[in-house]
Enzyme design. Structure first.
Site, PDB file in Angstrom:
ATOM      1  N   HIS A   1       0.845  -1.192   0.000  1.00 51.13           N
ATOM      2  CA  HIS A   1       0.000   0.000   0.000  1.00 51.13           C
ATOM      3  C   HIS A   1       0.883   1.246   0.000  1.00 51.13           C
ATOM      4  O   HIS A   1       1.775   1.370   0.840  1.00 51.13           O
ATOM      5  CB  HIS A   1      -0.894   0.012   1.232  1.00 51.13           C
ATOM      6  CG  HIS A   1      -1.899  -1.097   1.268  1.00 51.13           C
ATOM      7  ND1 HIS A   1      -2.074  -1.927   2.365  1.00 51.13           N
ATOM      8  CD2 HIS A   1      -2.788  -1.524   0.341  1.00 51.13           C
ATOM      9  CE1 HIS A   1      -3.036  -2.793   2.108  1.00 51.13           C
ATOM     10  NE2 HIS A   1      -3.481  -2.574   0.885  1.00 51.13           N
TER      11      HIS A   1
ATOM     12  N   PHE B   1       4.057  -0.142   5.067  1.00 44.09           N
ATOM     13  CA  PHE B   1       4.696  -1.299   5.705  1.00 44.09           C
ATOM     14  C   PHE B   1       3.833  -2.552   5.601  1.00 44.09           C
ATOM     15  O   PHE B   1       3.772  -3.352   6.521  1.00 44.09           O
ATOM     16  CB  PHE B   1       5.017  -0.990   7.184  1.00 44.09           C
ATOM     17  CG  PHE B   1       5.453   0.433   7.417  1.00 44.09           C
ATOM     18  CD1 PHE B   1       6.668   0.885   6.912  1.00 44.09           C
ATOM     19  CD2 PHE B   1       4.653   1.333   8.101  1.00 44.09           C
ATOM     20  CE1 PHE B   1       7.076   2.209   7.096  1.00 44.09           C
ATOM     21  CE2 PHE B   1       5.048   2.655   8.293  1.00 44.09           C
ATOM     22  CZ  PHE B   1       6.265   3.085   7.780  1.00 44.09           C
ATOM     23  N   HIS B   2       3.196  -2.723   4.433  1.00 45.39           N
ATOM     24  CA  HIS B   2       2.317  -3.878   4.221  1.00 45.39           C
ATOM     25  C   HIS B   2       2.751  -4.679   2.987  1.00 45.39           C
ATOM     26  O   HIS B   2       1.944  -4.912   2.084  1.00 45.39           O
ATOM     27  CB  HIS B   2       0.864  -3.433   4.020  1.00 45.39           C
ATOM     28  CG  HIS B   2       0.325  -2.561   5.094  1.00 45.39           C
ATOM     29  ND1 HIS B   2      -0.756  -1.708   4.908  1.00 45.39           N
ATOM     30  CD2 HIS B   2       0.697  -2.405   6.385  1.00 45.39           C
ATOM     31  CE1 HIS B   2      -1.010  -1.069   6.035  1.00 45.39           C
ATOM     32  NE2 HIS B   2      -0.134  -1.474   6.952  1.00 45.39           N
ATOM     33  N   PRO B   3       3.977  -5.134   2.900  1.00 41.62           N
ATOM     34  CA  PRO B   3       4.384  -5.877   1.706  1.00 41.62           C
ATOM     35  C   PRO B   3       3.870  -7.313   1.714  1.00 41.62           C
ATOM     36  O   PRO B   3       3.838  -7.976   2.756  1.00 41.62           O
ATOM     37  CB  PRO B   3       5.915  -5.845   1.786  1.00 41.62           C
ATOM     38  CG  PRO B   3       6.195  -5.812   3.265  1.00 41.62           C
ATOM     39  CD  PRO B   3       5.094  -4.977   3.853  1.00 41.62           C
TER      40      PRO B   3
END
Length: 545
Positions: A297, A471-473
């Site tokens: 995101h 921080f949503h990989p």
């Protein structure tokens, strides 16, 4: 050489849940290998300590992304947890599952047993929800405590009133029947302390005596005999540390996360033959999807200056901070018990959107330009907005055959036209929220993107200049059918074409979900544990509609 039934690589959100569940069998011997240290540092457990661990290399991989075509030539910082609990030990504590259709889409593309009604029982089994929630959707007896933000800030209340004035309803539980609406954030904090995957699952499980946790153990490769994974090599104590090897009688489970799991597969000879050969690595098993499909995101942060009230920017300095520290020590409440995000808002980018495709967060604070994790001196408030289900995809590829060299991380943010349109819509909605009547007594002026930004192109340029990771990989070892060229694991999370090897972490997500990833990563691990142990899946929840 030590032999265990299971060797888990990575003690992050997934690895901790897996170790706990697999260790429920008293006859099973489990080894957990973690590259970082134990989670002893007090900043891990202090909720506001995220501001410190954000850059603390002792517990953080501190990755850097490659500049992308829509990031203005910037290399964006990408922290990931490197300690027991992984990123759940350094993240913003948010608990957010996603929408029903996210998981139904996973099932529709060929992953049996991964629809929403199938995964909901695992979300419920994991959690103890403290607060309101329909028990059809919420659990009350799990290890993971989920509470709602109890900080009643006038700016937060005004923001929510502003959202309601724009037609966005108040939603008491965005992890319930429907996500859209506005509310205080739900988080994994209990009695003023962080609840990480390590504190909730791993540490209690270690007491059983059949789980061997080895820290400072940097895995350098998976050992194969033919097509079967049989062991793991690691160095203890850094690049020049001693080399060790452990064996797995049943399975090796890779839970290194979206960046580390594909990197280790590639280092072990599993991946694109062209990539491996370019680094002089013998091709053990050709699997071109390894590392491909990265999604994250991408979020610009809209900032307004504040008047007539103090924000967190001022309250975290001088004597005010001393008072807050004393308050936390005495009551476990106050500023130091907070998450970086106070309010969550889910809404639509346009009138024809069937489900909420925008996520916005609000905090009565603001951060310095270009310096993630550092609060400004001037009073400010921030609305962060992002597209929930981006179409842009990037990749993670080894930079060299040296396992201590960080991989190439290319997110390719905003390369899809739809993503650019929705990020602009999100920034426009953020402006409307900040300028809403209930916030007017506190709203001084818009600092970013600034009043001169009016056209779609100007908004897009601002997003390119200041947007950053949330921080949503995920999605670099995607779950899918064997005949899908992009798939790395099957719907039981077994690596296609290999034996004794699974990947269990956020990398297996075939498509990005409309949420932060920690809750779903733990769900994935919990569901995988039943598969690995040969147990029947929990009974699907019957839902109306």
């Amino acid at each position: 050489m030590d032999t265990f039934d299971y060797v888990i690589i990575g003690a992050g959100s997934a690895g901790c849940v897996l170790a706990s569940r697999l260790g429920e069998d008293p006859a099973a011997k489990v080894c957990v290998l973690e590259a970082g240290p134990r989670d002893w540092h007090p900043y891990i457990h202090l909720p506001a300590g995220f501001i410190k661990t954000f850059h603390m290399r002792s517990v953080n991989w501190a990755y850097q992304q490659e500049p992308g075509p829509w990031t203005g030539g910037r290399s964006i910082y990408a922290p990931r947890g490197k300690t027991l609990g992984g990123s759940s030990s350094i993240n913003g504590h948010i608990y957010n599952r996603g929408q029903r259709q996210d998981f139904d889409t996973w099932a529709q593309i060929g992953n049996r047993g991964w629809g929403y009604s199938d995964v909901l029982p695992y979300f419920k089994r994991l959690e103890t929800r403290v607060g309101p929630g329909d028990d059809t959707y919420r659990g009350r007896e799990g290890n993971l405590t989920v509470t709602t933000m109890d900080w009643k800030d006038p700016l937060c209340e005004a923001f929510m009133a502003g959202a309601i004035s724009l037609g966005i309803p108040r939603n008491p539980d965005y992890n319930g029947a429907i996500q859209e609406g506005v509310s205080y954030a739900q988080r994994t904090i209990k009695n003023g302390l962080r609840v990480s995957a390590a504190t909730a699952f791993l540490h209690p499980a270690i007491k059983r005596g059949n789980i061997d946790v080895r820290t400072h153990a940097h895995v350098t490769g998976i050992v194969f005999e033919g097509k079967r994974a049989v062991g793991v090599r690691y160095r203890r104590g850094g690049k020049n540390g001693t080399l060790h090897e452990v064996r797995a009688a049943r399975e090796i489970i890779l839970s290194g996360g979206t960046y580390n799991s594909p990197q280790l597969l590639q280092l072990s000879g599993v991946g694109s033959p062209e990539l491996l050969q370019s680094h002089g690595i013998e091709v053990r098993h050709a699997l071109p999807g390894v590392g491909e499909g990265l999604q994250d995101h991408y979020a610009p942060r809209s900032v307004a200056r504040v008047k007539n009230i103090k924000t967190i920017n001022e309250r975290r300095r001088g004597l005010s901070l001393v008072g807050e520290a004393l308050k936390w020590a005495a009551t476990r409440r106050g500023l130091l018990s907070l998450s970086p995000t106070m309010v969550y808002c889910f809404w639509h980018s346009g009138e024809t959107t069937e489900s909420s495709d925008l996520q916005l967060t609000f905090t009565p604070a603001s951060y310095k330009e270009g310096v993630q994790g550092t609060l400004e001196d001037l009073p400010g408030m921030t609305v962060t907005s992002w597209q929930q289900r981006p179409e842009s995809r990037g990749y993670v590829r080894i930079r060299s055959a040296d396992p201590f060299v960080q991989p190439i991380i290319q997110t390719n943010y905003l390369t899809a036209d739809l993503d650019r349109r929705i990020v602009v819509a999100g920034m426009k909605l953020a402006r409307r929220l900040l300028e809403s009547d209930p916030l007017r007594p506190y709203y001084d002026y818009e600092d970013f993107p600034g009043p001169d930004v009016q056209t779609d192109e100007e908004f897009l340029q601002a997003a390119t200049k200041r947007g950053t990771t949330t921080f949503h990989p995920g999605c670099t070892c995607r779950m899918g059918p064997a005949d899908a060229s992009w798939a790395v694991v099957d719907d039981r999370l077994r690596v296609h074409g290999l034996e004794g090897l699974r990947v269990v972490d956020a990398s297996i997500m075939p498509r990005m979900i409309s949420a932060n990833l920690n809750a779903s990563t733990q769900m994935i691990a919990d569901k995988a544990s039943d598969m690995i142990r040969g147990k029947a899946a929990l009974e699907a929840v019957r839902l109306a509609g």
